[in-house]
Design an enzyme around this catalytic site. Structure first.
Site, PDB file in Angstrom:
ATOM      1  N   GLY A  95       3.946  21.373   0.652  1.00 62.24           N
ATOM      2  CA  GLY A  95       4.506  20.037   0.522  1.00 62.24           C
ATOM      3  C   GLY A  95       4.079  19.398  -0.778  1.00 62.24           C
ATOM      4  N   GLY A 128       5.282  16.084  -1.519  1.00 64.09           N
ATOM      5  CA  GLY A 128       5.535  14.647  -1.449  1.00 64.09           C
ATOM      6  C   GLY A 128       4.270  13.919  -1.866  1.00 64.09           C
ATOM      7  CG  LEU A 129       4.198   9.628  -2.204  1.00 64.11           C
ATOM      8  CD1 LEU A 129       4.256   8.220  -1.634  1.00 64.11           C
ATOM      9  CD2 LEU A 129       3.893   9.559  -3.691  1.00 64.11           C
ATOM     10  CB  ALA A 130       0.574  13.669   1.787  1.00 66.50           C
ATOM     11  CG  HIS A 177      13.842   0.569   8.855  1.00 63.67           C
ATOM     12  ND1 HIS A 177      14.547  -0.563   8.541  1.00 63.67           N
ATOM     13  CD2 HIS A 177      12.795   0.590   7.992  1.00 63.67           C
ATOM     14  CE1 HIS A 177      13.954  -1.176   7.530  1.00 63.67           C
ATOM     15  NE2 HIS A 177      12.890  -0.492   7.180  1.00 63.67           N
ATOM     16  CB  SER A 232      14.123  -1.803   1.129  1.00 66.50           C
ATOM     17  OG  SER A 232      12.834  -2.380   1.153  1.00 66.50           O
ATOM     18  NE  ARG A 288       9.692  -0.942   8.525  1.00 70.56           N
ATOM     19  CZ  ARG A 288       9.398  -0.061   7.595  1.00 70.56           C
ATOM     20  NH1 ARG A 288       9.099   1.179   7.925  1.00 70.56           N
ATOM     21  NH2 ARG A 288       9.421  -0.396   6.325  1.00 70.56           N
ATOM     22  CG  HIS A 332      12.594   4.466   8.432  1.00 70.06           C
ATOM     23  ND1 HIS A 332      13.260   4.842   7.283  1.00 70.06           N
ATOM     24  CD2 HIS A 332      11.466   3.847   8.020  1.00 70.06           C
ATOM     25  CE1 HIS A 332      12.548   4.454   6.232  1.00 70.06           C
ATOM     26  NE2 HIS A 332      11.452   3.864   6.652  1.00 70.06           N
ATOM     27  CD  GLU A 380       7.383  10.547   8.073  1.00 70.64           C
ATOM     28  OE1 GLU A 380       7.668  10.328   6.875  1.00 70.64           O
ATOM     29  OE2 GLU A 380       8.212  10.419   8.995  1.00 70.64           O
TER      30      GLU A 380
HETATM   31  C1  LIG Z   1      14.658   5.955   3.017  1.00 71.21           C
HETATM   32  C2  LIG Z   1      13.200   5.812   3.224  1.00 71.21           C
HETATM   33  C3  LIG Z   1      12.512   4.756   2.641  1.00 71.21           C
HETATM   34  C4  LIG Z   1      11.147   4.610   2.832  1.00 71.21           C
HETATM   35  N1  LIG Z   1      10.519   3.557   2.243  1.00 71.21           N
HETATM   36  C5  LIG Z   1       9.177   3.412   2.393  1.00 71.21           C
HETATM   37  C6  LIG Z   1       8.487   2.342   1.766  1.00 71.21           C
HETATM   38  O1  LIG Z   1       9.069   1.517   1.078  1.00 71.21           O
HETATM   39  N2  LIG Z   1       7.157   2.261   1.950  1.00 71.21           N
HETATM   40  C7  LIG Z   1       6.461   3.164   2.694  1.00 71.21           C
HETATM   41  O2  LIG Z   1       5.254   3.036   2.795  1.00 71.21           O
HETATM   42  N3  LIG Z   1       7.095   4.188   3.294  1.00 71.21           N
HETATM   43  C8  LIG Z   1       8.431   4.333   3.173  1.00 71.21           C
HETATM   44  N4  LIG Z   1       9.077   5.379   3.797  1.00 71.21           N
HETATM   45  C9  LIG Z   1       8.294   6.414   4.464  1.00 71.21           C
HETATM   46  C10 LIG Z   1       7.680   7.361   3.429  1.00 71.21           C
HETATM   47  O3  LIG Z   1       8.572   7.555   2.374  1.00 71.21           O
HETATM   48  C11 LIG Z   1       7.332   8.730   3.994  1.00 71.21           C
HETATM   49  O4  LIG Z   1       6.664   8.608   5.196  1.00 71.21           O
HETATM   50  C12 LIG Z   1       6.424   9.482   3.025  1.00 71.21           C
HETATM   51  O5  LIG Z   1       6.966   9.481   1.740  1.00 71.21           O
HETATM   52  C13 LIG Z   1       6.164  10.883   3.480  1.00 71.21           C
HETATM   53  O6  LIG Z   1       5.431  11.559   2.492  1.00 71.21           O
HETATM   54  P1  LIG Z   1       4.842  12.993   2.749  1.00 71.21           P
HETATM   55  O7  LIG Z   1       4.106  13.347   1.516  1.00 71.21           O
HETATM   56  O8  LIG Z   1       4.096  12.988   4.013  1.00 71.21           O
HETATM   57  O9  LIG Z   1       6.080  13.949   2.968  1.00 71.21           O
HETATM   58  P2  LIG Z   1       7.505  14.208   2.134  1.00 71.21           P
HETATM   59  O10 LIG Z   1       7.566  13.305   0.973  1.00 71.21           O
HETATM   60  O11 LIG Z   1       8.523  14.169   3.163  1.00 71.21           O
HETATM   61  O12 LIG Z   1       7.282  15.621   1.571  1.00 71.21           O
HETATM   62  C14 LIG Z   1       7.381  16.765   2.343  1.00 71.21           C
HETATM   63  C15 LIG Z   1       7.146  17.943   1.450  1.00 71.21           C
HETATM   64  O13 LIG Z   1       6.949  19.082   2.239  1.00 71.21           O
HETATM   65  C16 LIG Z   1       7.760  20.132   1.798  1.00 71.21           C
HETATM   66  N5  LIG Z   1       8.039  20.960   2.968  1.00 71.21           N
HETATM   67  C17 LIG Z   1       8.378  20.566   4.215  1.00 71.21           C
HETATM   68  N6  LIG Z   1       8.492  21.630   5.024  1.00 71.21           N
HETATM   69  C18 LIG Z   1       8.206  22.711   4.282  1.00 71.21           C
HETATM   70  C19 LIG Z   1       8.154  24.098   4.551  1.00 71.21           C
HETATM   71  N7  LIG Z   1       8.385  24.583   5.754  1.00 71.21           N
HETATM   72  N8  LIG Z   1       7.847  24.934   3.526  1.00 71.21           N
HETATM   73  C20 LIG Z   1       7.592  24.451   2.274  1.00 71.21           C
HETATM   74  N9  LIG Z   1       7.613  23.153   1.979  1.00 71.21           N
HETATM   75  C21 LIG Z   1       7.924  22.294   2.971  1.00 71.21           C
HETATM   76  C22 LIG Z   1       8.948  19.487   1.160  1.00 71.21           C
HETATM   77  O14 LIG Z   1       9.535  20.370   0.243  1.00 71.21           O
HETATM   78  C23 LIG Z   1       8.284  18.290   0.504  1.00 71.21           C
HETATM   79  O15 LIG Z   1       7.750  18.689  -0.737  1.00 71.21           O
HETATM   80  C24 LIG Z   1      10.452   5.530   3.631  1.00 71.21           C
HETATM   81  C25 LIG Z   1      11.129   6.573   4.221  1.00 71.21           C
HETATM   82  C26 LIG Z   1      12.494   6.717   4.058  1.00 71.21           C
HETATM   83  C27 LIG Z   1      13.205   7.770   4.804  1.00 71.21           C
END
Ligand SMILES: Cc1cc2nc3c(=O)[nH]c(=O)nc-3n(C[C@H](O)[C@H](O)[C@H](O)COP(=O)(O)OP(=O)(O)OC[C@H]3O[C@@H](n4cnc5c(N)ncnc54)[C@H](O)[C@@H]3O)c2cc1C
Ligand code: SF4
Ligand code: FES
Lengths: 644, 263
Positions: free
Chosen positions: A40, A42-44, A266, A284, A337, A408, A432
């Site tokens: 992953g 994403g932010l985490a 949401h 948003s 929410r 959401h 998440e």
């Molecule tokens: C439209 C929208 C708006 C939002 N707005 C806000 C906001 O304003 N403020 C806020 O705090 N939160 C907001 N959220 C929530 C927030 O964006 C998410 O909870 C957060 O970004 C999740 O981050 P993450 O790093 O956990 O996972 P993600 O960013 O979902 O990243 C998942 C990663 O895992 C990888 N991955 C997944 N499965 C596999 C696999 N099997 N093999 C290899 N790679 C894999 C993907 O490629 C990706 O890189 C919003 C959510 C949405 C849907």
């Protein structure tokens, strides 16, 4: 099996500092002897990969998109919370902690949430140093806005694209480490299983999405940061590719899945227009700073609006019901929410919804435009208004937005202790995809905070303790567990590819979504959930008989990818229903019709349900076993949440 | 499963992988609603192909709301289709008329090889960012965020450049397949901010060198990139980058290639 959350003893404000001191450290010269797998970006995941590589560990990073920058975090709009108190409006670490515990309807751990609030301030500093262009005031200081469930302005933002800017910051830090050779990046690579040796996570099995090659990767620890599972509902605000596969396959290898039924719906999303719809788009929560939510007072007026006999502007002021302002005078449009969503649904259930389907209420900016001017409103929300216009062909500067609740975010996820470790040693979950900090309802702008907290500021400490304990001896890549797990993945994929029935995987997904939304959505009952469980079991059996999966393994094959994900969603759906059935109370986003206050608010049962549900996989088609982690509140008093 | 009454003819580029040659194949898209997005229209076509056990058309997509930069279709001669300032996934069928023929191709550039059908490999963009698109700061040591004052106008301008989604439409639009708009957007964002100053010149040199290595073409100031960019990144960014690039050369920045920071 007893669940130890490993929350440090001592006063709330000292837990994290003391814990950090007590954790074992890996000697700087030894760090390069450890390999860490992070799934992953994403932010985490990106923040963890960059930070751990900076410390000297060898990181292998994976994502299924073609670039780490496209992880779903990129889509977050509104903002990120931090207890900076730059506005001098009474914020503090304790207040952010308190708001989050209360917003989560007292179903999160005090220790975790306090730590989250504590490190929130470091996140903003870190992001600014990376060049994240947050919104600023004219004097050059950082600007803030308000989000639901709080009465202070603590949300930092970058227009309506906060997630994009934060992720690009983390991506740049990741890029720097890729450049330095400390991170090896695998894009278009999907993790399909975890390899465990003697009960410890030692690697993963992946499929190269360009060539189909199934590979194994070994590491001293495996960190999952694979996002949420909202797409189990088919329609959600998540990106199309967001899925549960990584977490689910880890679950099937022994990791407990916690609170699966806690789903966030949401309140402000663009309503569904038809069956062709592939996803829903969020508007948003920040819009509720200035937008006013209303529905017509009477069914007659609503009917006219639905038939387009009149327009919203023609509805007189005294025919409008600003129902959130009316029912919750102190929080008004900024209630959390879950509360806002249930109220919108109530309007539609009463026949007072608007739009052709009646499944919508208004979010109106007329007053804000009059008060602030159209330019100011554009500067604040321009990109959201544009998005709305692109999708609906309606101009929100001229007529109110139509909005309706949509799936959401998922508060549930892999069970982790205070160190972010699952119950499988060496397997961690961040962002998440874990369950940890939001209880039964997440407050707006807190997911970005949690993802970055986990990745930048928690895992770099806690992982070291585990690595120091197991020592730097290389993982034996020739251990038979690698080949065995790989062969199991290949066999599973072949089983999917052999499906040449008559119903598409998308049709199964849509059907699952209908079941989940209908029976495990905004309002849940014993009867409905029991019925849903049967439906899902039948759907699963049918899928493995009649689904169509086209193509071969050894090529780009989106059909195969989707099939694997939907198969996992079906199994997860059943567990969500099981969990919702077991939790005979309402809390946050989990609303059991049998358990509500006379005013129709969620009624908790603290005596019997102040625990985390952690489910253990017991084998294919077996009922999962429930383990309970009692929640202990030493600092806040549990009370009926009130936003009146 | 169709819900509308538009009928269209699609000419779609099909190509098995980067090793084989591709060709246009014609499909009918029937019962399309004008409320569908362009990608939802393709979903309908793919569903019917799947039902016949034919291989669905591959295209990249994820967020479907104009922010992730995955979607990348060249529609009727325009990257992201005929409308300005939107991505493919934001394009809706109401833009087209019943009976129309629509030609759909992948991005065409040597630096973006086709991986299948309409999907290309844009990893060259990542490698350019890896070469220098960052500020060398480790986690943990940052000062208080409000200790750095940044005038609102500067922050807003940096933000405008930072909105680039890395989609590659600029490359697809350019007759030379130049990546200048993309590269200059990052250089401008970081170059405008005080935090970005220490590595300003080494950054531009490193990123431009990588850009050249990837085989992107030169910029001849035609402006097609700006016209097609879904995020309205302006040519001013390219001007800034050129400026920084020449300054960097002029001053023979001592550490031109040593910009990686400590470990
Ligand atoms: C439209 C929208 C708006 C939002 N707005 C806000 C906001 O304003 N403020 C806020 O705090 N939160 C907001 N959220 C929530 C927030 O964006 C998410 O909870 C957060 O970004 C999740 O981050 P993450 O790093 O956990 O996972 P993600 O960013 O979902 O990243 C998942 C990663 O895992 C990888 N991955 C997944 N499965 C596999 C696999 N099997 N093999 C290899 N790679 C894999 C993907 O490629 C990706 O890189 C919003 C959510 C949405 C849907
Ligand atoms: S500059 Fe514009 S067209 Fe080019 S990659 Fe960025 S957003 Fe896409
Ligand atoms: S699919 Fe994300 S920008 Fe189009």
């Amino acid at each position: 099996m007893s669940l130890d959350a490993k929350i440090p003893q001592g006063p709330l404000a000292e837990k994290w500092s003391k814990h950090k001191f007590n954790l074992k450290l890996v000697n700087p010269a030894n760090k390069r002897k450890y390999d860490v797998i992070i799934v992953g970006t994403g932010l985490a995941g990106a923040s963890a990969a960059a930070s751990l590589a900076e410390l000297g560990y060898n990181v292998k990073s994976f994502c299924f998109q073609d670039s780490p920058r496209r992880a779903h975090s990129i889509a977050a709009q509104g903002g990120i919370n931090a207890a900076k108190n730059y506005q001098n409006d009474g914020d503090s670490v304790y207040r952010l902690f308190y708001d989050t515990i209360k917003g989560g309807d007292y179903r999160a751990r005090e220790g975790n949430v306090y730590r989250l609030a504590e490190v929130s301030v470091n996140i903003i500093d870190q992001c600014v140093a990376q060049g994240v262009p947050f919104a600023r005031e004219y004097g050059g200081l950082l600007d803030n806005r308000s989000f639901g469930g709080s009465q202070v302005s603590r949300t930092f933002y970058a227009r309506g694209q906060t997630g994009q800017q934060l992720l690009l910051g983390a991506y740049s830090a990741l890029n720097r480490q890729i450049h330095l050779g400390k991170v090896k990046m695998y894009t278009r690579t999907e993790m399909l299983d975890v390899v465990t040796i003697d009960g410890q996570a030692k690697g993963i099995v992946t499929r190269n999405l360009k060539t189909g090659e199934i590979e194994t990767h070994a590491g001293h620890a495996v960190l999952l940061a694979t996002g949420g599972y909202g797409n189990v509902f088919y329609l959600s605000t998540n990106a199309i590719g967001s899925n549960v596969t990584a977490a689910w396959r880890a679950h099937k290898r022994g990791a407990f899945f916690a609170n699966p039924c806690y789903t966030q719906i949401h309140p402000t999303c663009i309503p569904v227009t038809g069956d062709h719809q592939s996803k829903l788009t969020l508007m948003s929560e920040s819009l509720r700073n200035d937008g006013r939510v209303w529905a017509p007072k009477t069914v007659e007026v609503a009917n006219k609006l639905q038939k387009k006999e009149i327009t919203a502007a023609q509805v007189k002021e005294d025919e409008r019901d600003y129902f959130l302002e009316r029912k919750y005078p102190s929080f008004g449009n900024l209630v959390p929410r879950d509360v806002a969503s249930r109220n919108a649904k109530e309007m539609s259930d009463e026949g007072r919804g608007v739009g052709t389907t009646g499944l919508a209420v208004y979010l109106d900016f007329a007053e804000a435009i009059q008060r602030l001017g159209e330019d100011t409103v554009r500067a604040k929300y321009g990109n959201l208004f544009d998005m709305y216009y692109q999708i609906t062909d309606e101009n929100p500067y001229k007529q109110p937005m139509r909005i309706y609740p949509a799936v959401h975010y998922t508060m549930g996820g892999l069970w982790v202790d205070y160190n972010l470790s699952t119950n499988v040693p060496g397997l961690y979950a961040m962002g998440e995809c874990n369950f940890s900090d939001h209880g039964a309802n997440r407050l707006g702008a807190s997911a970005l905070m949690q993802g970055l907290s986990d990745g930048y500021f928690v895992i770099p400490y806690t992982l070291g303790d585990y690595l120091a304990t197991i020592g730097p001896k290389p993982v034996d890549k020739n251990h038979p567990a690698f080949e065995k797990t790989k062969q199991e993945v290949i066999a599973y994929n072949n089983k999917l590819l052999a499906l040449k029935g008559n119903k598409t995987v998308v049709e199964y997904h849509r059907e699952l979504g209908h079941i989940m939304w209908e029976y495990c959505g905004m309002a849940r009952t014993e009867e409905g959930l029991t019925h849903a469980k049967g439906l899902i079991k039948a759907l699963k059996a049918d899928f493995w008989k009649n689904a169509i999966v086209t193509g071969e393994n050894d090529e780009v094959n989106a059909a195969l990818e989707r099939a694997g994900r939907v198969a996992d969603f079906i199994e997860l759906g059943e567990l969500m229903v099981t969990d919702a059935l077991a939790r005979r109370e309402s809390c946050g986003g989990h609303f059991r019709l049998e358990s509500q206050t006379p005013e129709g608010e969620a009624l908790r049962d603290d005596e019997n349900f102040a625990f985390v549900s952690a489910w253990e996989f017991k084998g294919e088609d077996q009922e999962e076993e429930l383990h309970k982690e009692e929640l202990i509140f030493e600092n806040v008093k549990l009370s009926q949440r009130s936003y009146k | 499963m169709s819900t509308g009454n538009m009928n269209l003819t699609l000419k779609v580029w099909r190509q098995k992988n980067s090793q084989t040659a591709g060709k246009f194949v014609t499909y009918k898209a029937e019962g399309i609603s004008e409320d569908m997005s362009f990608l939802e229209m393709l979903d309908v076509v793919n569903e019917s192909l799947t039902k016949k056990n034919d291989e669905p058309i591959y295209f990249d997509h994820d967020c479907r709301e104009g922010i992730c930069g995955s979607c990348s279709l060249y529609i009727n001669g325009h990257p992201h289709g005929p409308k300005k300032a939107i991505t493919t996934c934001q394009l809706h069928m109401r833009t087209f008329s019943d009976g129309e023929t629509i030609t759909i191709e992948p991005w065409r550039s040597a630096a973006f090889p086709v991986i299948k059908d309409l999907g290309t490999d844009r990893s060259a963009f990542d490698r350019i960012q890896q070469a220098g698109g960052f500020i060398s700061v480790n986690t943990g040591g940052a000062q208080d965020a409000n200790a750095i004052l940044i005038p609102k106008v500067v922050a807003d301008e940096a933000f405008n450049s930072a909105t680039c989604i890395g989609c590659g439409a600029c490359v697809a639009a350019c007759k030379n397949a130049s990546a200048m708009l993309f590269v200059s957007a990052k250089i401008t964002q970081l170059g405008l901010l005080p935090q970005g100053q220490p590595e300003r010149y080494s950054r531009v040199q490193a990123m431009v060198a990588q850009m050249d290595e990837e085989g992107f073409g030169n910029c001849t100031n035609t402006g097609a990139c700006e016209a097609e960019c879904p995020k309205e990144i302006t040519l001013t960014n390219i001007a800034r980058m050129n400026n920084d690039f020449f300054s960097a050369k002029l001053f023979r920045e001592e550490h031109a290639h040593d910009h990686t920071g400590g470990e």
